[in-house]
Design a protein around this motif. Sequence first.
Motif, short mmCIF file in Angstrom:
data_model
loop_
_atom_site.label_atom_id
_atom_site.label_comp_id
_atom_site.label_asym_id
_atom_site.label_seq_id
_atom_site.Cartn_x
_atom_site.Cartn_y
_atom_site.Cartn_z
N LEU A 145 3.99 12.05 5.52
CA LEU A 145 4.96 12.82 6.32
C LEU A 145 5.43 14.05 5.55
CD1 LEU A 145 7.41 10.35 8.06
CD2 LEU A 145 6.17 12.22 9.11
N GLN A 147 -2.09 6.80 0.68
CA GLN A 147 -1.87 5.76 1.69
C GLN A 147 -0.42 5.74 2.17
OE1 GLN A 147 -4.12 3.48 2.82
NE2 GLN A 147 -5.84 4.12 1.58
N ASP A 148 0.47 6.21 1.30
CA ASP A 148 1.90 6.09 1.57
C ASP A 148 2.33 6.95 2.76
OD1 ASP A 148 4.70 6.24 1.45
OD2 ASP A 148 4.63 5.72 -0.67
N GLU A 149 2.88 6.29 3.80
CA GLU A 149 3.26 7.02 5.02
C GLU A 149 4.35 8.07 4.75
OE1 GLU A 149 4.59 3.65 7.38
OE2 GLU A 149 6.64 4.10 6.79
N ARG A 150 5.27 7.75 3.80
CA ARG A 150 6.36 8.69 3.49
C ARG A 150 5.78 9.97 2.88
NH1 ARG A 150 9.34 9.76 -1.10
NH2 ARG A 150 8.10 8.24 -2.22
N LEU A 151 4.79 9.80 1.99
CA LEU A 151 4.18 10.96 1.35
C LEU A 151 3.33 11.74 2.35
CD1 LEU A 151 3.29 9.47 -2.12
CD2 LEU A 151 5.29 10.77 -1.45
N TYR A 184 15.13 5.80 3.56
CA TYR A 184 13.89 6.10 4.28
C TYR A 184 13.66 5.02 5.33
CZ TYR A 184 8.99 6.50 5.45
OH TYR A 184 7.82 6.61 6.16
N GLY A 197 0.79 -1.23 0.00
CA GLY A 197 0.00 0.00 0.00
C GLY A 197 0.82 1.27 0.00
N VAL A 198 2.01 1.22 -0.59
CA VAL A 198 2.82 2.45 -0.70
C VAL A 198 3.22 2.63 -2.17
CG1 VAL A 198 3.76 2.35 1.64
CG2 VAL A 198 4.98 1.20 -0.19
N THR A 199 3.99 3.66 -2.45
CA THR A 199 4.41 3.89 -3.84
C THR A 199 5.73 3.14 -4.10
OG1 THR A 199 5.58 5.87 -3.19
CG2 THR A 199 3.34 6.17 -3.99
N THR A 232 8.82 4.70 -2.59
CA THR A 232 9.06 4.44 -1.16
C THR A 232 9.84 3.13 -0.99
OG1 THR A 232 7.10 5.66 -0.56
CG2 THR A 232 7.93 4.14 1.09
#
Lengths: 68, 143
Positions: free
Chosen positions: B12, B6-10, A38, A24-26, A29
């Motif tokens: 932040l 959804q992306d936690e990095r984005l 990261y 569920g991330v890009t 990431t």
Amino acid sequence: MKNKVKFARLQAELTQQQLAEKTGVTRQTISLIEKGKYNPTLNLCLEICYATGRSLDEIFWIPREGEE
Amino acid sequence: MIKKMQDERLKLRNLKHISMVFFIQTVGILAIIIYDGVTKGIDAALSSPVWFVFCISMVVLSLLNLSISIDTYENIMRRPGPYYRIVLLAVCIGLLFGLAGKFLPGGSISGGLIVGSVGFICFLAVFSYGYYLKKKRYDEHKE
């Protein structure tokens, strides 16, 4: 932070895009995590472990310098 | 269609951008208030709606940061004192405000009542929130 995400991903025969979709991330990431640029949260670490079928220990454990 | 991020990095990164925009907005608001103060006088600057927006944002920011202050508070082991002390303190502060509103030049009974009530409510609300946070931390620590 160093990790073995790339190794685990390749072992699970997943591309970065596939792992990104499963967690569920890009894709960016995942790429940054693999490069150690990261630090993922514990939740994302767990998602990566579920997706690759590995344990947290196998992918993210790093022994303290001087310890082996 | 816009997808939910959804992306936690984005997320932040988005938060960092919001804090940067907040900083720019605050500098802009202060610049407007100072400009109004210089060109139209301090009364015009203080009666401007922008001044109220600035005050409210700072009060909200301070209240939200109260939980951070409580988290860094070292004396977490000590049980917070009884709540009635806070009510008494707020009553005293309200009375002081009320007396100031009544007896200062241009003051009246109704003015004193309003100022006193506002002082009482404001202090009681802030101290109660602080008390609630301290008690919550103490209970969590006890567990």
